[in-house]
Design a protein around this motif. Structure first.
Motif, PDB file in Angstrom:
ATOM      1  N   HIS A 157       0.811  -1.214   0.000  1.00  0.00           N
ATOM      2  CA  HIS A 157       0.000   0.000   0.000  1.00  0.00           C
ATOM      3  C   HIS A 157       0.847   1.267   0.000  1.00  0.00           C
ATOM      4  O   HIS A 157       0.893   2.005   0.982  1.00  0.00           O
ATOM      5  CB  HIS A 157      -0.929   0.004   1.211  1.00  0.00           C
ATOM      6  N   PRO A 158       1.502   1.574  -1.131  1.00  0.00           N
ATOM      7  CA  PRO A 158       2.301   2.808  -1.175  1.00  0.00           C
ATOM      8  C   PRO A 158       1.457   4.062  -0.955  1.00  0.00           C
ATOM      9  O   PRO A 158       1.964   5.077  -0.490  1.00  0.00           O
ATOM     10  CB  PRO A 158       2.927   2.786  -2.569  1.00  0.00           C
ATOM     11  N   GLU A 159       0.159   3.991  -1.225  1.00  0.00           N
ATOM     12  CA  GLU A 159      -0.706   5.153  -0.997  1.00  0.00           C
ATOM     13  C   GLU A 159      -0.820   5.469   0.499  1.00  0.00           C
ATOM     14  O   GLU A 159      -0.990   6.631   0.884  1.00  0.00           O
ATOM     15  CB  GLU A 159      -2.093   4.944  -1.624  1.00  0.00           C
ATOM     16  N   ARG A 160      -0.690   4.470   1.346  1.00  0.00           N
ATOM     17  CA  ARG A 160      -0.704   4.715   2.785  1.00  0.00           C
ATOM     18  C   ARG A 160       0.556   5.474   3.204  1.00  0.00           C
ATOM     19  O   ARG A 160       0.493   6.386   4.027  1.00  0.00           O
ATOM     20  CB  ARG A 160      -0.795   3.400   3.562  1.00  0.00           C
ATOM     21  N   LYS A 161       1.680   5.094   2.643  1.00  0.00           N
ATOM     22  CA  LYS A 161       2.929   5.784   2.964  1.00  0.00           C
ATOM     23  C   LYS A 161       2.843   7.238   2.533  1.00  0.00           C
ATOM     24  O   LYS A 161       3.216   8.150   3.283  1.00  0.00           O
ATOM     25  CB  LYS A 161       4.107   5.083   2.297  1.00  0.00           C
ATOM     26  N   ARG A 162       2.348   7.474   1.342  1.00  0.00           N
ATOM     27  CA  ARG A 162       2.196   8.840   0.837  1.00  0.00           C
ATOM     28  C   ARG A 162       1.254   9.629   1.750  1.00  0.00           C
ATOM     29  O   ARG A 162       1.517  10.777   2.096  1.00  0.00           O
ATOM     30  CB  ARG A 162       1.671   8.805  -0.608  1.00  0.00           C
ATOM     31  N   TYR A 163       0.161   9.020   2.190  1.00  0.00           N
ATOM     32  CA  TYR A 163      -0.791   9.666   3.089  1.00  0.00           C
ATOM     33  C   TYR A 163      -0.098  10.090   4.387  1.00  0.00           C
ATOM     34  O   TYR A 163      -0.259  11.218   4.845  1.00  0.00           O
ATOM     35  CB  TYR A 163      -1.950   8.705   3.379  1.00  0.00           C
TER      36      TYR A 163
END
Length: 172
Positions: A157-163
């Protein structure tokens, strides 16, 4: 040693929090919409060689800290919670403890963490420690980025890291 568990809400869904007599031993974001599925407990039970018992309310303090964190407050989880590091060892443990020192809104590369943890050239091992951390979010592995400054992955979940990086960048 006794183990107990509860769930704590995050913007990504409920996370399984497992506690020992010595502190929090695991904080795991679910990959499914239903965090109560048996395989979550089976995985941690296998690693602990014991089955945690349900303990509603055990994660209340953690949930309060998470609410503050996601509201943009600078929460240093290891200052408020006792960590039981039994699921990390060797260099991974050193790397994760080093990562705990990265300040809110700051990032370090995998290589920089390796140097600070005493093993220059072990950037890939830092990446493995981040991927296998028993403490999602509360050990801020999201603050470890690639050497070119790009975020890289956060499990699947790279989108979680970005978040998480964006959340901290907005509240510097």
């Amino acid at each position: 040693m006794t183990y107990r568990y509860d769930f704590a809400p995050t913007p990504f869904g409920d996370a399984l929090a497992v506690f020992s007599d010595e502190g929090i031993v695991s904080f795991d974001l679910s990959e499914t919409a239903d965090p109560s599925v048996p395989w979550l407990l089976e995985g941690i039970s296998s690693r602990l060689h014991a089955t945690p018992e349900p303990d509603p309310g055990a994660a209340d303090e953690l949930a309060h800290l998470l609410d503050s964190y996601f509201d943009g407050e600078r929460v240093q989880f290891d200052e408020h919670l006792r960590f039981d590091w039994r699921l990390a060892e060797g260099f991974a443990l050193m790397a994760l403890k080093t990562i705990c020192t990265i300040e809110w809104g700051e990032t370090l590369s995998y290589g920089e963490v390796a140097v600070l943890a005493g093993h220059p050239g072990a950037a890939r091992a830092v990446g493995t420690a981040c991927r296998l951390t028993p403490f999602s979010i509360i050990v801020p592995v999201h603050r470890v980025v690639r050497s070119d400054g790009t975020p890289g992955h956060y499990g699947a979940h790279p989108e979680r890291k970005r978040y998480l990086l964006d959340l901290e960048a907005q509240r510097r």
